[in-house]
Design an enzyme around this catalytic site. Structure first.
Site, PDB file in Angstrom:
ATOM      1  N   GLU A  15       0.820  -1.213   0.000  1.00 40.30           N
ATOM      2  CA  GLU A  15       0.000   0.000   0.000  1.00 40.30           C
ATOM      3  C   GLU A  15       0.857   1.269   0.000  1.00 40.30           C
ATOM      4  OE1 GLU A  15      -3.626  -0.442   2.611  1.00 40.30           O
ATOM      5  OE2 GLU A  15      -2.465  -2.162   3.296  1.00 40.30           O
ATOM      6  N   LYS A  49      -7.096  -9.655  10.446  1.00 39.23           N
ATOM      7  CA  LYS A  49      -8.549  -9.782  10.327  1.00 39.23           C
ATOM      8  C   LYS A  49      -9.095 -10.955  11.139  1.00 39.23           C
ATOM      9  CE  LYS A  49      -8.740  -7.755   5.667  1.00 39.23           C
ATOM     10  NZ  LYS A  49      -7.300  -7.473   5.541  1.00 39.23           N
ATOM     11  N   PHE A  65     -15.209 -14.858  -0.119  1.00 41.91           N
ATOM     12  CA  PHE A  65     -14.113 -13.912  -0.321  1.00 41.91           C
ATOM     13  C   PHE A  65     -12.834 -14.488   0.283  1.00 41.91           C
ATOM     14  CE2 PHE A  65     -17.678 -11.121  -1.002  1.00 41.91           C
ATOM     15  CZ  PHE A  65     -17.215 -10.224  -1.950  1.00 41.91           C
ATOM     16  N   SER A 118      -6.642  -2.033   2.074  1.00 41.99           N
ATOM     17  CA  SER A 118      -6.931  -1.440   0.765  1.00 41.99           C
ATOM     18  C   SER A 118      -7.357  -2.468  -0.278  1.00 41.99           C
ATOM     19  CB  SER A 118      -5.711  -0.656   0.241  1.00 41.99           C
ATOM     20  OG  SER A 118      -5.436   0.437   1.071  1.00 41.99           O
ATOM     21  N   GLU A 157     -13.981 -16.172   3.677  1.00 41.26           N
ATOM     22  CA  GLU A 157     -15.142 -15.648   4.393  1.00 41.26           C
ATOM     23  C   GLU A 157     -16.406 -15.817   3.558  1.00 41.26           C
ATOM     24  OE1 GLU A 157     -15.585 -11.728   7.067  1.00 41.26           O
ATOM     25  OE2 GLU A 157     -15.334 -11.308   4.946  1.00 41.26           O
ATOM     26  N   GLN A 158     -17.472 -16.159   4.247  1.00 41.87           N
ATOM     27  CA  GLN A 158     -18.763 -16.306   3.584  1.00 41.87           C
ATOM     28  C   GLN A 158     -19.180 -14.985   2.936  1.00 41.87           C
ATOM     29  OE1 GLN A 158     -21.090 -19.075   3.203  1.00 41.87           O
ATOM     30  NE2 GLN A 158     -21.628 -17.502   1.709  1.00 41.87           N
ATOM     31  N   GLY A 159     -19.458 -15.031   1.643  1.00 45.67           N
ATOM     32  CA  GLY A 159     -19.994 -13.853   0.974  1.00 45.67           C
ATOM     33  C   GLY A 159     -21.426 -13.604   1.409  1.00 45.67           C
ATOM     34  N   ILE A 160     -21.754 -12.337   1.587  1.00 46.36           N
ATOM     35  CA  ILE A 160     -23.095 -11.948   2.031  1.00 46.36           C
ATOM     36  C   ILE A 160     -23.674 -10.975   1.019  1.00 46.36           C
ATOM     37  CG2 ILE A 160     -24.426 -10.817   3.873  1.00 46.36           C
ATOM     38  CD1 ILE A 160     -22.215 -11.570   5.804  1.00 46.36           C
ATOM     39  N   TYR A 170      -8.899   3.166  -5.757  1.00 46.63           N
ATOM     40  CA  TYR A 170      -7.811   4.096  -6.044  1.00 46.63           C
ATOM     41  C   TYR A 170      -7.511   4.318  -7.521  1.00 46.63           C
ATOM     42  CZ  TYR A 170      -6.967   3.301  -1.099  1.00 46.63           C
ATOM     43  OH  TYR A 170      -7.120   3.207   0.259  1.00 46.63           O
ATOM     44  N   ARG A 200     -11.244   3.456  11.589  1.00 47.81           N
ATOM     45  CA  ARG A 200     -12.414   3.331  10.712  1.00 47.81           C
ATOM     46  C   ARG A 200     -12.910   1.905  10.845  1.00 47.81           C
ATOM     47  NH1 ARG A 200     -10.516   2.937   5.588  1.00 47.81           N
ATOM     48  NH2 ARG A 200     -11.210   0.770   5.554  1.00 47.81           N
ATOM     49  N   ASP A 233     -15.468  -1.000   9.623  1.00 46.89           N
ATOM     50  CA  ASP A 233     -16.226  -1.360   8.426  1.00 46.89           C
ATOM     51  C   ASP A 233     -17.162  -2.525   8.704  1.00 46.89           C
ATOM     52  OD1 ASP A 233     -14.485   0.495   7.404  1.00 46.89           O
ATOM     53  OD2 ASP A 233     -13.344  -0.916   6.170  1.00 46.89           O
ATOM     54  N   GLU A 260     -13.861  -5.233   9.232  1.00 44.41           N
ATOM     55  CA  GLU A 260     -12.523  -5.006   9.758  1.00 44.41           C
ATOM     56  C   GLU A 260     -12.464  -3.687  10.516  1.00 44.41           C
ATOM     57  OE1 GLU A 260      -9.468  -4.488   6.852  1.00 44.41           O
ATOM     58  OE2 GLU A 260     -10.764  -3.363   5.488  1.00 44.41           O
ATOM     59  N   ASN A 295      -9.793  -0.604  10.905  1.00 43.10           N
ATOM     60  CA  ASN A 295      -8.593  -0.022  10.310  1.00 43.10           C
ATOM     61  C   ASN A 295      -8.056   1.051  11.250  1.00 43.10           C
ATOM     62  OD1 ASN A 295      -6.713   1.369   8.638  1.00 43.10           O
ATOM     63  ND2 ASN A 295      -7.789   0.629   6.828  1.00 43.10           N
ATOM     64  N   GLY A 309      -7.023   5.496   5.532  1.00 45.46           N
ATOM     65  CA  GLY A 309      -6.509   6.389   4.506  1.00 45.46           C
ATOM     66  C   GLY A 309      -6.879   7.840   4.764  1.00 45.46           C
TER      67      GLY A 309
END
Length: 371
Positions: A17, A141, A185, A193, A223-226, A264, A304, A306, A320, A322, A326
């Site tokens: 990053e 995570k 995922f 990022s 991870e299970q997608g939702i 980005y 932050r 999420d 997560e 953070n 950023g």
């Protein structure tokens, strides 16, 4: 005339990053209050070399990213006197420059995962953001989700495992996928990022996604997608902490999810609802969950937080935390704070003040005991 507080803005870093950090630092330097602060730019290049730069030279272009001029003097951070650290040139010139506080504007491993924070602690340097433990936990995570679960914060089902366990067959594809449904995922556990993240829609694509994620970290999670909306909340430390209104990220359909490119590289990669278009009850709940996560990880300074908002159940799931979000011109942490009544320059000032206050408090703790 009151002496200005010397703020070393530390940017760059050796993580994936790096470029994001250059953009964040440009924005931070542009908005720091020059009436209160003397800014000292210090970079870490991709080889790990620390350099001090001339502020006028790296900011005169007005670019969205800071440069790292290779001919700038190489420096190290040294312990100073009276709680002040110093930036010292390795060749002995120019003379050492005392600094009051470091503002790390770095992202990813070796930057926000507790390693840098440990160095700053060893040199007794005041610094913006969370300490070693919260930084390390927030970066991982898997550990974040474990602590969140203990704090009663919902998390989506997932599997976490190391590359060593995967390569020797201790963790099989069958074990990884058991109980999970497509899509899933794949994420490096210690990366931000959206670097190295893949949305897997067919099980046959899972091995390649794992191989790529393992390029960035020795531990990954699946991870299970939702079917979810992406909601974020900004938290600013204080007594009590200040929690912003939530925002919602809406990736454009051609990105599928909020990837690195959507964040980005593509100016049209996503739209943002600020505040998020959620009910008052949902807004109150997600803000309360964000504060609970901030406190569960024992964060300080800022974070932050999420979340995923399940479109079907209306439940929030922690994604997560953070601890060094950023600070680019499009970053959501400062945007959410501004929408909540804390303008960017004031936000930076409060973060520096919090860092100095925390440093004074920690220096006042008793370190020796005579029986």
């Amino acid at each position: 005339m009151t002496e200005k507080t010397r703020v070393a803005v530390l940017y760059g870093g050796r993580s994936g990053e790096h470029e994001v950090s250059l953009r964040s630092a440009a924005s931070v330097i542009r908005h720091l209050d020059r009436d209160r602060f003397e800014v000292i730019p210090v970079s870490i290049d991709k080889a790990g070399r620390w350099q001090r730069h001339d502020l006028r030279r790296i900011t005169q272009t007005g670019d969205e990213s800071l440069a790292i001029p290779p001919e700038s003097p190489e420096v190290r951070l040294a312990q100073g006197a009276d709680g002040r650290a110093a930036v010292v040139a390795l060749d002995g010139a120019p003379a050492r420059v005392a600094i009051d506080v470091v503002f790390p504007v770095l992202h990813g491993p070796l930057c926000e995962d507790g390693t840098l924070q440990g160095l700053l602690e060893l040199t007794e340097t005041a610094y913006v953001g969370s300490g070693v433990m919260a930084s390390a936990v927030g970066m991982d995570k898997d550990v974040t989700k474990r602590l969140a679960g203990l704090a009663g914060i919902p998390v989506a089902p997932y599997r976490a495992f190391t590359r060593r366990a995967y390569e020797r067959g201790a963790v099989t594809l069958a074990a990884i996928t058991e109980g999970l449904q497509l899509p899933v995922f794949v994420k490096p556990c210690n990366m931000g990022s959206s670097v190295g993240i893949h949305k897997v829609k067919a099980w046959g694509d899972l091995p390649d996604a794992l191989d790529d994620a393992f390029r960035y970290d020795v531990k990954v999670l699946v991870e299970q997608g939702i079917d979810a909306r992406e909601v974020e909340v900004a938290v600013l430390d204080g007594d009590p902490p200040f929690v912003s209104v939530a925002s919602e990220l809406n990736p454009q359909a051609h990105h599928d999810f909020y990837s690195y490119a959507a964040k980005y590289l593509d100016p049209e990669g996503a739209s943002v609802d600020l505040p998020a278009n959620i009910t008052p009850d949902q807004m109150e709940r997600v803000r309360a969950l964000a504060l609970r996560a901030f406190e569960a990880l024992e964060c300080s300074g800022m974070a932050r937080v999420d979340f995923f908002l399940d479109r079907q159940s209306g439940e929030f799931y922690l994604n997560e935390v953070n601890t060094l979000p950023g600070f680019t011109s499009i970053s959501m942490y400062p945007k959410m704070m501004e929408a909540s009544g804390v303008p960017y320059p004031e936000l930076l000032t409060r973060l520096v003040d919090l860092a100095l206050e925390r440093h004074r408090t920690r220096r006042g703790l008793k370190r020796e005991f005579a029986g």
